[in-house]
Design a protein around this motif. Structure first.
Motif, short mmCIF file in Angstrom:
data_model
loop_
_atom_site.label_atom_id
_atom_site.label_comp_id
_atom_site.label_asym_id
_atom_site.label_seq_id
_atom_site.Cartn_x
_atom_site.Cartn_y
_atom_site.Cartn_z
N VAL A 102 0.85 -1.19 0.00
CA VAL A 102 0.00 0.00 0.00
C VAL A 102 0.88 1.24 0.00
O VAL A 102 1.80 1.37 0.80
CB VAL A 102 -0.95 0.02 1.22
CG1 VAL A 102 -1.78 1.29 1.24
CG2 VAL A 102 -1.85 -1.21 1.20
N ASP A 103 0.60 2.16 -0.92
CA ASP A 103 1.36 3.40 -1.05
C ASP A 103 0.37 4.55 -1.03
O ASP A 103 -0.53 4.61 -1.87
CB ASP A 103 2.14 3.37 -2.37
CG ASP A 103 3.04 4.57 -2.55
OD1 ASP A 103 3.57 5.09 -1.53
OD2 ASP A 103 3.21 5.01 -3.70
N ILE A 104 0.54 5.46 -0.06
CA ILE A 104 -0.34 6.62 0.06
C ILE A 104 0.52 7.86 -0.08
O ILE A 104 1.49 8.03 0.66
CB ILE A 104 -1.08 6.62 1.41
CG1 ILE A 104 -1.89 5.33 1.56
CG2 ILE A 104 -1.98 7.84 1.52
CD1 ILE A 104 -2.52 5.15 2.93
N VAL B 32 -8.00 5.53 6.43
CA VAL B 32 -7.19 6.74 6.35
C VAL B 32 -7.92 7.83 7.11
O VAL B 32 -9.08 8.11 6.83
CB VAL B 32 -6.94 7.17 4.89
CG1 VAL B 32 -6.08 8.42 4.82
CG2 VAL B 32 -6.31 6.03 4.09
N TYR C 157 -4.24 -0.54 8.41
CA TYR C 157 -4.82 -1.62 7.60
C TYR C 157 -5.15 -2.78 8.53
O TYR C 157 -4.27 -3.25 9.26
CB TYR C 157 -3.83 -2.05 6.52
CG TYR C 157 -4.33 -3.16 5.63
CD1 TYR C 157 -5.19 -2.89 4.57
CD2 TYR C 157 -3.92 -4.47 5.82
CE1 TYR C 157 -5.63 -3.89 3.74
CE2 TYR C 157 -4.36 -5.48 4.99
CZ TYR C 157 -5.21 -5.19 3.95
OH TYR C 157 -5.65 -6.20 3.12
N LEU D 293 -8.47 -0.72 4.53
CA LEU D 293 -7.53 0.38 4.74
C LEU D 293 -8.33 1.54 5.30
O LEU D 293 -9.33 1.95 4.73
CB LEU D 293 -6.88 0.78 3.41
CG LEU D 293 -5.98 2.01 3.45
CD1 LEU D 293 -4.71 1.71 4.26
CD2 LEU D 293 -5.63 2.46 2.05
N ALA E 92 -2.80 6.42 8.47
CA ALA E 92 -3.45 5.27 7.85
C ALA E 92 -3.16 4.00 8.63
O ALA E 92 -2.11 3.87 9.25
CB ALA E 92 -2.99 5.12 6.41
N THR F 245 -3.42 10.18 -3.17
CA THR F 245 -3.38 9.02 -4.06
C THR F 245 -3.11 7.77 -3.24
O THR F 245 -2.18 7.73 -2.44
CB THR F 245 -2.27 9.17 -5.13
OG1 THR F 245 -2.52 10.37 -5.87
CG2 THR F 245 -2.25 7.99 -6.07
N ILE F 246 -3.94 6.75 -3.43
CA ILE F 246 -3.78 5.46 -2.77
C ILE F 246 -3.54 4.41 -3.85
O ILE F 246 -4.34 4.29 -4.78
CB ILE F 246 -5.02 5.07 -1.95
CG1 ILE F 246 -5.33 6.15 -0.91
CG2 ILE F 246 -4.83 3.71 -1.29
CD1 ILE F 246 -6.67 5.95 -0.21
N ARG F 247 -2.43 3.68 -3.72
CA ARG F 247 -2.12 2.58 -4.64
C ARG F 247 -1.90 1.32 -3.81
O ARG F 247 -1.35 1.38 -2.72
CB ARG F 247 -0.84 2.87 -5.41
CG ARG F 247 -0.94 3.95 -6.42
CD ARG F 247 0.41 4.12 -7.17
NE ARG F 247 0.36 5.24 -8.06
CZ ARG F 247 0.70 6.48 -7.72
NH1 ARG F 247 1.13 6.73 -6.51
NH2 ARG F 247 0.61 7.46 -8.59
#
Length: 151
Positions: free
Chosen positions: A52-54, A113, A106, A111, A104, A62-64
Protein backbone atom coordinates in the motif's frame (compact mmCIF):
# COMPACT_ATOMS: atom_id res chain seq x y z
CA UNK A 1 -21.09 -34.50 -3.99
CA UNK A 2 -19.97 -31.62 -6.22
CA UNK A 3 -21.34 -31.45 -9.73
CA UNK A 4 -19.45 -30.18 -12.73
CA UNK A 5 -20.95 -27.11 -14.39
CA UNK A 6 -19.43 -26.50 -17.83
CA UNK A 7 -21.27 -23.18 -18.18
CA UNK A 8 -19.55 -21.76 -15.10
CA UNK A 9 -16.14 -22.54 -16.60
CA UNK A 10 -17.21 -21.14 -19.98
CA UNK A 11 -18.49 -17.96 -18.31
CA UNK A 12 -15.21 -17.55 -16.41
CA UNK A 13 -13.21 -18.04 -19.62
CA UNK A 14 -15.34 -15.51 -21.52
CA UNK A 15 -15.00 -12.99 -18.70
CA UNK A 16 -11.24 -13.30 -18.68
CA UNK A 17 -10.98 -13.04 -22.48
CA UNK A 18 -13.33 -10.09 -22.87
CA UNK A 19 -12.49 -8.20 -19.71
CA UNK A 20 -11.82 -4.67 -20.92
CA UNK A 21 -10.61 -3.45 -17.53
CA UNK A 22 -6.90 -3.01 -17.94
CA UNK A 23 -4.62 -1.19 -15.60
CA UNK A 24 -5.43 -0.24 -12.02
CA UNK A 25 -8.85 -1.03 -10.64
CA UNK A 26 -10.84 1.23 -8.38
CA UNK A 27 -11.24 0.17 -4.79
CA UNK A 28 -14.65 0.49 -3.14
CA UNK A 29 -14.58 3.07 -0.37
CA UNK A 30 -16.62 5.03 2.13
CA UNK A 31 -15.81 8.58 3.25
CA UNK A 32 -17.43 10.41 6.15
CA UNK A 33 -16.74 13.23 8.58
CA UNK A 34 -16.54 12.37 12.27
CA UNK A 35 -16.05 15.50 14.37
CA UNK A 36 -12.70 17.09 13.54
CA UNK A 37 -11.57 14.56 10.96
CA UNK A 38 -12.63 12.67 7.85
CA UNK A 39 -12.40 8.89 7.72
CA UNK A 40 -11.84 7.02 4.48
CA UNK A 41 -12.37 3.24 4.55
CA UNK A 42 -11.35 1.27 1.45
CA UNK A 43 -11.83 -2.45 0.83
CA UNK A 44 -8.54 -4.11 -0.11
CA UNK A 45 -8.90 -7.82 0.67
CA UNK A 46 -5.83 -9.98 0.22
CA UNK A 47 -3.49 -7.01 -0.04
CA UNK A 48 -0.05 -7.15 1.53
CA UNK A 49 0.04 -3.98 3.71
CA UNK A 50 3.60 -3.41 2.50
CA UNK A 51 2.28 -2.87 -1.04
CA UNK A 52 0.00 0.00 0.00
CA UNK A 53 1.36 3.40 -1.05
CA UNK A 54 -0.34 6.62 0.06
CA UNK A 55 0.91 9.96 -1.28
CA UNK A 56 -0.21 13.55 -0.85
CA UNK A 57 0.82 16.00 -3.55
CA UNK A 58 -0.63 19.41 -2.78
CA UNK A 59 -4.30 18.64 -2.21
CA UNK A 60 -4.33 15.34 -4.18
CA UNK A 61 -4.40 12.13 -2.11
CA UNK A 62 -3.38 9.02 -4.06
CA UNK A 63 -3.78 5.46 -2.77
CA UNK A 64 -2.12 2.58 -4.64
CA UNK A 65 -2.07 -1.09 -3.70
CA UNK A 66 -1.05 -4.35 -5.32
CA UNK A 67 -2.47 -7.84 -4.84
CA UNK A 68 -0.05 -10.52 -5.96
CA UNK A 69 -0.87 -14.18 -5.90
CA UNK A 70 1.58 -17.00 -5.29
CA UNK A 71 2.70 -18.79 -8.43
CA UNK A 72 4.57 -21.83 -7.18
CA UNK A 73 6.54 -23.86 -9.70
CA UNK A 74 5.24 -27.38 -10.05
CA UNK A 75 1.85 -26.40 -8.62
CA UNK A 76 -1.06 -28.15 -10.28
CA UNK A 77 -3.98 -25.68 -9.98
CA UNK A 78 -7.43 -27.19 -9.62
CA UNK A 79 -9.15 -23.82 -9.95
CA UNK A 80 -7.85 -20.26 -9.86
CA UNK A 81 -10.54 -17.61 -9.68
CA UNK A 82 -8.66 -14.91 -7.75
CA UNK A 83 -6.61 -12.50 -9.79
CA UNK A 84 -3.63 -10.37 -8.99
CA UNK A 85 -4.49 -6.72 -9.45
CA UNK A 86 -3.37 -3.15 -9.03
CA UNK A 87 -5.70 -0.73 -7.27
CA UNK A 88 -5.72 3.06 -7.53
CA UNK A 89 -7.85 5.79 -6.02
CA UNK A 90 -7.29 9.55 -6.09
CA UNK A 91 -9.16 12.22 -4.14
CA UNK A 92 -9.00 15.99 -4.22
CA UNK A 93 -8.81 16.98 -0.55
CA UNK A 94 -9.74 20.64 -0.88
CA UNK A 95 -8.33 23.39 1.31
CA UNK A 96 -9.88 22.53 4.69
CA UNK A 97 -7.72 19.55 5.70
CA UNK A 98 -4.42 19.18 7.52
CA UNK A 99 -2.34 17.19 5.02
CA UNK A 100 0.61 17.01 7.46
CA UNK A 101 -1.30 14.83 9.96
CA UNK A 102 -2.95 12.24 7.68
CA UNK A 103 -2.64 8.75 9.19
CA UNK A 104 -3.45 5.27 7.85
CA UNK A 105 -3.93 1.74 9.17
CA UNK A 106 -4.82 -1.62 7.60
CA UNK A 107 -6.82 -4.32 9.38
CA UNK A 108 -8.94 -7.25 8.20
CA UNK A 109 -8.75 -6.25 4.54
CA UNK A 110 -9.81 -2.64 5.15
CA UNK A 111 -7.53 0.38 4.74
CA UNK A 112 -8.53 3.26 7.04
CA UNK A 113 -7.19 6.74 6.35
CA UNK A 114 -7.82 9.51 8.89
CA UNK A 115 -7.71 13.01 7.45
CA UNK A 116 -7.82 15.77 10.09
CA UNK A 117 -9.72 18.99 9.47
CA UNK A 118 -7.30 21.94 9.58
CA UNK A 119 -7.56 24.29 12.55
CA UNK A 120 -8.39 27.12 10.16
CA UNK A 121 -11.41 25.25 8.80
CA UNK A 122 -13.03 24.41 12.16
CA UNK A 123 -16.11 26.36 13.28
CA UNK A 124 -15.42 29.27 15.62
CA UNK A 125 -17.33 31.78 17.73
CA UNK A 126 -17.18 35.50 17.07
CA UNK A 127 -17.30 37.74 20.17
CA UNK A 128 -19.39 40.89 19.88
CA UNK A 129 -18.23 43.90 21.93
CA UNK A 130 -20.75 46.49 23.14
CA UNK A 131 -20.47 49.83 24.88
CA UNK A 132 -22.26 50.74 28.10
CA UNK A 133 -25.56 51.62 26.38
CA UNK A 134 -25.68 48.27 24.59
CA UNK A 135 -24.80 49.46 21.09
CA UNK A 136 -22.29 47.37 19.16
CA UNK A 137 -18.81 48.85 19.01
CA UNK A 138 -17.12 46.13 16.95
CA UNK A 139 -17.19 42.43 16.32
CA UNK A 140 -13.98 40.47 16.72
CA UNK A 141 -12.89 36.87 16.80
CA UNK A 142 -12.21 35.06 20.03
CA UNK A 143 -8.41 35.16 20.40
CA UNK A 144 -8.05 31.39 20.92
CA UNK A 145 -10.34 30.43 18.03
CA UNK A 146 -8.98 29.13 14.72
CA UNK A 147 -8.50 31.60 11.90
CA UNK A 148 -10.48 31.36 8.66
CA UNK A 149 -8.97 30.12 5.44
CA UNK A 150 -8.02 33.02 3.15
CA UNK A 151 -9.60 32.57 -0.26
Amino acid sequence: MATYDPFRDLDRLASSLFDTRRGPRRMPMDLYRDGDHYVLSADLPGIDPGSVDIDVDGQLLTIRAERTLPSGDGVDWITREREGASFLRQLNLGQGVDTERIAASYSNGVLSVTIPVSERAKPRKIAVATDSDGSIIQAHENSDAPQPVDQ
